[in-house]
Write an enzyme that holds these catalytic residues in place. Sequence first.
Site, mmCIF file in Angstrom:
data_model
loop_
_atom_site.group_PDB
_atom_site.id
_atom_site.type_symbol
_atom_site.label_atom_id
_atom_site.label_comp_id
_atom_site.label_asym_id
_atom_site.label_seq_id
_atom_site.Cartn_x
_atom_site.Cartn_y
_atom_site.Cartn_z
ATOM 1 N N LYS A 169 0.853 -1.197 0.000
ATOM 2 C CA LYS A 169 0.000 0.000 0.000
ATOM 3 C C LYS A 169 0.882 1.238 0.000
ATOM 4 C CE LYS A 169 -3.823 -2.475 2.020
ATOM 5 N NZ LYS A 169 -4.518 -3.015 3.160
ATOM 6 N N GLN A 172 -5.540 -1.819 9.210
ATOM 7 C CA GLN A 172 -5.280 -3.123 8.597
ATOM 8 C C GLN A 172 -5.884 -4.234 9.458
ATOM 9 O OE1 GLN A 172 -3.931 -3.532 5.592
ATOM 10 N NE2 GLN A 172 -4.090 -5.754 5.685
ATOM 11 N N ASP A 220 -11.900 2.148 3.386
ATOM 12 C CA ASP A 220 -12.336 0.776 3.133
ATOM 13 C C ASP A 220 -13.847 0.683 2.919
ATOM 14 O OD1 ASP A 220 -10.281 -1.239 3.188
ATOM 15 O OD2 ASP A 220 -9.959 -0.812 5.308
HETATM 16 N N1 GUN Z 1 -6.994 -7.150 5.394
HETATM 17 C C1 GUN Z 1 -7.152 -7.901 4.269
HETATM 18 N N2 GUN Z 1 -7.837 -7.199 3.337
HETATM 19 C C2 GUN Z 1 -8.104 -5.982 3.875
HETATM 20 C C3 GUN Z 1 -8.781 -4.825 3.372
HETATM 21 O O1 GUN Z 1 -9.300 -4.765 2.251
HETATM 22 N N3 GUN Z 1 -8.848 -3.781 4.253
HETATM 23 C C4 GUN Z 1 -8.317 -3.835 5.506
HETATM 24 N N4 GUN Z 1 -8.457 -2.755 6.285
HETATM 25 N N5 GUN Z 1 -7.684 -4.894 5.996
HETATM 26 C C5 GUN Z 1 -7.580 -5.966 5.180
#
Ligand code: GUN
Length: 278
Positions: free
Chosen positions: A49, A93, A116
């Site tokens: 990211k 996360q 998200d």
């Molecule tokens: N962990 C795995 N996929 C995701 C996601 O799309 N967003 C977040 N915040 N954590 C994750």
Amino acid sequence: MAIILDGKKLRDKILDNLKDKVASFQIKPKLVVILAGEDSASKIYVENKRKFAHKTGIISEVINYSSDVKESVLIDKIKELNNDQSVHAILVQLPLPSHISKDKVINAITPEKDVDGFTPYNTSKLFSCDIPYVYPCTPKGILLLLDEYGIDIEGKHAVVVGRSQIVGHPLAQMLLNRNATVTVCHSHTKNLAQITKTADIIISAVGKNIIKGEMLKSDCVVVDVGIFKDESGKLSGDVDFDSSSKIASYISPVPGGVGPMTITSLMLNTVELFEKTL
Ligand code: GUN
């Protein structure tokens, strides 16, 4: 042989365009990622990211906490970020360490910065067919990938395997909103193969190698969201690629399919949240 749904290629195309757009902004969008604990997969995702934010010209900051961090510390940090005008997007996360309530932490994010789309405000908008600030990244990326290859969704029987809050559940709703006929299968589903055999589009997001070619209808579209290491340490998806690619008309690979599209959506969502503040 099925056509490969190439997520990397589409990622590069979308992010190249997004980079030009970001370059035209005087103030830059800023994404803050909160990472609590030592989950090795999460560390890799978060580093990715950061890398793609940098490539796109988005400012990113990763805030690391040890696995014994208090829930209140995370919530206080989120409140601080909510009030920080220089921050446009906040991502916590997942998974969080088990002593922390995911819901309490996610709910602390202001919906305007919820990159998200996981807060109750944004989720309720999605599930009432209204418009959230942004759509969850993985489902959004999957729809972008299907659209890129001209795969029609309307009227199709879409079978979603897995009902997670991150992928399966929002994806099912987003497919419904696009007028698909949607079936959601999960760990209690009986006769999975009987159902997948009727799918025009099958999207699997369970993290186990469960979809084999013999479970598919000829010329269906297969999207593999699963990504995990098998017993031999090799990266694998939910779908047995060799047998499935002989039956399907389109198939997404692992790696290189949905993963790059999730990152793409995160960058798009960050810029969308930023633009709403202008
Ligand atoms: N962990 C795995 N996929 C995701 C996601 O799309 N967003 C977040 N915040 N954590 C994750």
